[in-house]
Design a protein around this motif. Structure first.
Motif, PDB file in Angstrom:
ATOM      1  N   ASN A  43      -2.229 -14.336  -1.873  1.00 24.79           N
ATOM      2  CA  ASN A  43      -2.947 -13.237  -1.242  1.00 24.79           C
ATOM      3  C   ASN A  43      -4.137 -13.790  -0.450  1.00 24.79           C
ATOM      4  N   ILE A 128      -9.171  -4.753   1.276  1.00 26.88           N
ATOM      5  CA  ILE A 128      -7.802  -4.580   1.770  1.00 26.88           C
ATOM      6  C   ILE A 128      -7.249  -5.975   2.040  1.00 26.88           C
ATOM      7  N   SER A 129      -6.665  -6.573   1.039  1.00 26.46           N
ATOM      8  CA  SER A 129      -6.093  -7.908   1.216  1.00 26.46           C
ATOM      9  C   SER A 129      -4.753  -7.789   1.950  1.00 26.46           C
ATOM     10  N   HIS A 131      -1.780  -8.592   0.980  1.00 27.83           N
ATOM     11  CA  HIS A 131      -0.730  -8.010   0.142  1.00 27.83           C
ATOM     12  C   HIS A 131      -0.936  -6.504  -0.038  1.00 27.83           C
ATOM     13  N   LEU A 132      -2.210  -6.116  -0.112  1.00 26.53           N
ATOM     14  CA  LEU A 132      -2.491  -4.688  -0.244  1.00 26.53           C
ATOM     15  C   LEU A 132      -2.076  -3.959   1.032  1.00 26.53           C
ATOM     16  N   VAL A 135       1.389  -3.378   0.766  1.00 25.08           N
ATOM     17  CA  VAL A 135       1.641  -2.271  -0.163  1.00 25.08           C
ATOM     18  C   VAL A 135       1.459  -0.946   0.560  1.00 25.08           C
ATOM     19  N   PHE A 136       0.354  -0.845   1.327  1.00 21.86           N
ATOM     20  CA  PHE A 136       0.115   0.389   2.081  1.00 21.86           C
ATOM     21  C   PHE A 136       1.265   0.651   3.045  1.00 21.86           C
ATOM     22  N   ALA A 139       4.329   1.735   1.267  1.00 23.17           N
ATOM     23  CA  ALA A 139       4.210   3.094   0.749  1.00 23.17           C
ATOM     24  C   ALA A 139       4.317   4.103   1.883  1.00 23.17           C
ATOM     25  N   LEU A 142       7.830   4.236   2.998  1.00 19.95           N
ATOM     26  CA  LEU A 142       8.594   4.915   1.944  1.00 19.95           C
ATOM     27  C   LEU A 142       8.408   6.417   2.036  1.00 19.95           C
ATOM     28  N   ASN A 223       3.350 -10.388  -4.931  1.00 18.78           N
ATOM     29  CA  ASN A 223       2.048 -10.433  -5.589  1.00 18.78           C
ATOM     30  C   ASN A 223       2.230  -9.975  -7.029  1.00 18.78           C
ATOM     31  N   MET A 225       0.199  -8.929  -9.104  1.00 17.04           N
ATOM     32  CA  MET A 225      -0.540  -7.704  -9.452  1.00 17.04           C
ATOM     33  C   MET A 225       0.274  -6.464  -9.086  1.00 17.04           C
ATOM     34  N   VAL A 226       0.976  -6.562  -7.956  1.00 18.35           N
ATOM     35  CA  VAL A 226       1.793  -5.428  -7.519  1.00 18.35           C
ATOM     36  C   VAL A 226       2.959  -5.235  -8.485  1.00 18.35           C
ATOM     37  N   THR A 229       1.742  -4.056 -11.818  1.00 18.08           N
ATOM     38  CA  THR A 229       1.378  -2.637 -11.880  1.00 18.08           C
ATOM     39  C   THR A 229       2.628  -1.776 -11.996  1.00 18.08           C
ATOM     40  N   LEU A 230       3.649  -2.136 -11.208  1.00 17.85           N
ATOM     41  CA  LEU A 230       4.904  -1.372 -11.284  1.00 17.85           C
ATOM     42  C   LEU A 230       5.504  -1.485 -12.677  1.00 17.85           C
TER      43      LEU A 230
END
Lengths: 397, 177
Positions: A43, A128-129, A131-132, A135-136, A139, A142, A223, A225-226, A229-230
């Motif tokens: 990241n 806002i890295s 990887h984040l 993710v955004f 999402a 999606l 990542n 962390m991602v 979290t899931l």
């Protein structure tokens, strides 16, 4: 058969991974300050859109300063450093000098160093890295794809009439597959309640995986962390769905001699956590390895041209480019496979927590295997095997 | 150029793939929950409902079609049987009517024939009776006339009864009719 081919497939990927890992690692030291293959996969707070540009990403930090808590928002790491409230640290955790920081900013290398508060402690780094950002993006994609599909069904296309077009049919196929092949067999009658989670997690992972395959793409799912979290969602849902039998099997396994329980209960408790942990690491490992393999194999071209001259480098590209293409195709397949694996394992864990065991029923209908055993030796107790230690349908990936 | 050695002392740490990042967890949780909520409400919910509705409708339609087909087959069989029965009935009626007509006709013919025969017999009887009486009458007349004539010719009265006998014998000798 499929299990065998799958493990062979995994072994092949892993072998390739090992083969390709060595050169860039060795070469990393020579690229001073710049990220190596690992840095490329890790990241960061910048977007690497080279050769166009390198872009810094916003920093959002909740920090306890000397004068209290504050929520600091900066457009970039550079802006945060220039505010004087933040500073950089080196690998050993030592603060960099003013001059070093200035130099690093001048050379655009400041974002390779961890940033910390100059006069306090960062409580949580909500920046806002990259990887984040992925993710955004995943999402948002999606949600757009989902809403567009939902609108079609609400309009009646697919409800009153047949679904139209390959795009709707493809998505419907996946939804139906998750429902009929994953949720229904793994969870059982109560599958309906878990469908939104399974669908969201499947498509989120799938889109996240696929986004890493486009040029400049960032893999959100590479990542930990991602993925963690899931997996935590799966973990929480599993625990909250747990029936009385589920908890009983963990803390007081039936049909087990008392002296085995002290060993079995901790194992079961650890198992509660290792299952989602394995879920997180499996997805993370698969995604990050693909990333590393691609960047390493392509990196070989530049390493060879730097070490042995441009000619050799061009020669290496003859091998590297087809191998990269092959790995890309593999990654494309793995994107789907891993999304599927995460979803089916989540469904299986939920299904296992939902199971209600009926012991009386079990003794009334002994399985033929046990009946044979009893026939052979009348002194073998009928139910010596604990329910949960019997083979469960669980794909090994 | 003097700052360069300073930076060399500060080596950038090797990036850590397993770096714990609390902020990421918070962000991903928020993003995932929002996406889950939106999709639950506006995508997966309606889609699942639509798919189930479609499936039940297709299953229902198939069942109904099956039922309708059975019904149609049954009705067709009924119709066929009814038609066959009606045909048979019609043929039977026709045959009966024909037989009846035939019977009536032959009966009438018979009756007519009998009546004609009867009438003919009556007529013959009548004729023969009339003929007999005419003959008797003629006979008596002829006898009287003969006797009368004979009396006149012979001038002598013969015994009445003897004469009659004579005449009658003569008449008997006459050719019939």
């Amino acid at each position: 058969m499929s299990r065998l081919s799958r493990s062979a497939f995994c072994a092949a990927v892993f072998g390739l991974f090992l083969l390709m890992m060595a050169p860039p690692q060795a070469a990393a030291d020579s690229i001073e300050g710049d990220p190596d293959a690992i840095g490329y996969a890790a990241n960061g707070f910048y977007l690497d859109l080279m050769p166009i540009a390198k872009m810094e990403l916003p920093r959002i930090l909740l920090t306890r300063h000397q004068d209290g808590l504050s929520f600091d928002v900066y457009g970039s790491t550079k802006a945060a450093l220039e505010s004087g409230l933040y500073t950089l640290f080196d690998g050993e955790g030592n603060e960099l000098s003013e001059a070093d920081i200035e130099y690093a900013i001048g050379e655009s290398k400041h974002y390779y160093f961890p940033m910390g508060a100059a006069d306090g402690a960062v409580i949580v780094d909500l920046s806002i890295s990259k990887h984040l950002l992925a993710v955004f993006l995943s999402a948002i994609l999606l949600v757009i794809i989902g809403l567009q599909l939902g609108a079609r069904y609400r309009k009646g296309i697919g409800r009153e009439e047949a679904p139209k077009g390959a795009w709707q049919n493809t998505r419907e196929l996946m939804i139906l597959y998750i429902r009929d092949e994953i949720a229904k067999p793994s969870i059982g009658d109560k599958y309906r309640r878990y469908m939104p989670f399974l669908l969201t997690v499947f498509f989120f992972i799938l889109i996240g995986n696929l986004l890493g395959l486009v040029p400049w793409g960032i893999t959100a799912t590479s990542n930990i962390m991602v993925t963690g979290t899931l997996a935590a969602f799966t973990f929480l849902i599993t625990q909250f769905s747990g029936t009385k039998d589920y908890w009983l099997h963990i803390f007081n396994p039936p049909g087990v001699p008392w002296y085995v329980k002290p060993f079995l209960v901790p194992a079961e408790v650890i198992g509660m956590f290792t299952k989602p942990l394995a879920l997180a690491f499996r997805l993370f490992g698969n995604m990050v390895s693909g990333k590393l393999v691609i960047v390493s194999v392509l990196g070989l071209i530049f390493i060879f041209s730097a070490q042995f001259g441009v000619g050799i480098g061009l020669g290496a590209s003859l091998i590297s480019v087809p191998v990269t293409l092959f790995v890309w195709v593999l990654k494309f397949a793995i994107s789907f496979i891993q999304a599927y694996v995460f979803t089916i394992l989540s469904a299986l864990f939920i299904g296992m927590a939902l199971q209600e065991h009926d012991h009386e029923h079990h003794e009334e209908e002994p399985d033929p295997h046990e009946a044979l055993l009893e026939q052979a030796d009348p002194y073998v107790p009928g139910d010596g095997v604990p329910e949960h230690s019997k083979p469960q349908p669980q794909p090994s990936v | 150029m003097t700052v360069l050695p300073l930076l060399l002392q500060a080596e950038a740490p090797t990036p850590n793939l397993l770096q714990p990042e609390g902020g990421m967890v918070i962000w991903v949780t928020i993003v995932f929950l929002i996406a889950l909520w939106i999709l639950w409400r506006y995508a997966w919910g309606p889609i699942s409902d639509a798919l189930e509705e479609r499936e039940t409708r297709i299953a229902d339609s198939m069942q109904q079609a099956e039922k309708a087909l059975d019904e149609a087959r049954r009705i067709q069989a009924d119709n066929q049987r009814a038609r066959r029965e009606a045909e048979q009935e019609g043929q039977r009626i026709l045959r009966e009517a024909r037989e009846e007509a035939e019977r009536l006709r032959s009966e009438e013919l018979q009756e007519t024939r009998e009546r004609i025969k009867e009438m003919r017999e009556q007529a013959q009887e009548e004729i023969s009776r009339e003929k007999q009486s005419a003959l008797d009458e003629l006979r008596a007349e002829v006898a009287d006339l003969a006797i009368d004539a004979a009396e006149r010719i012979l001038g002598e009265a013969l015994d009445q009864s003897r004469h009659r006998k004579l005449v009658e014998n003569m008449i008997e000798d006459l050719p019939k009719n």
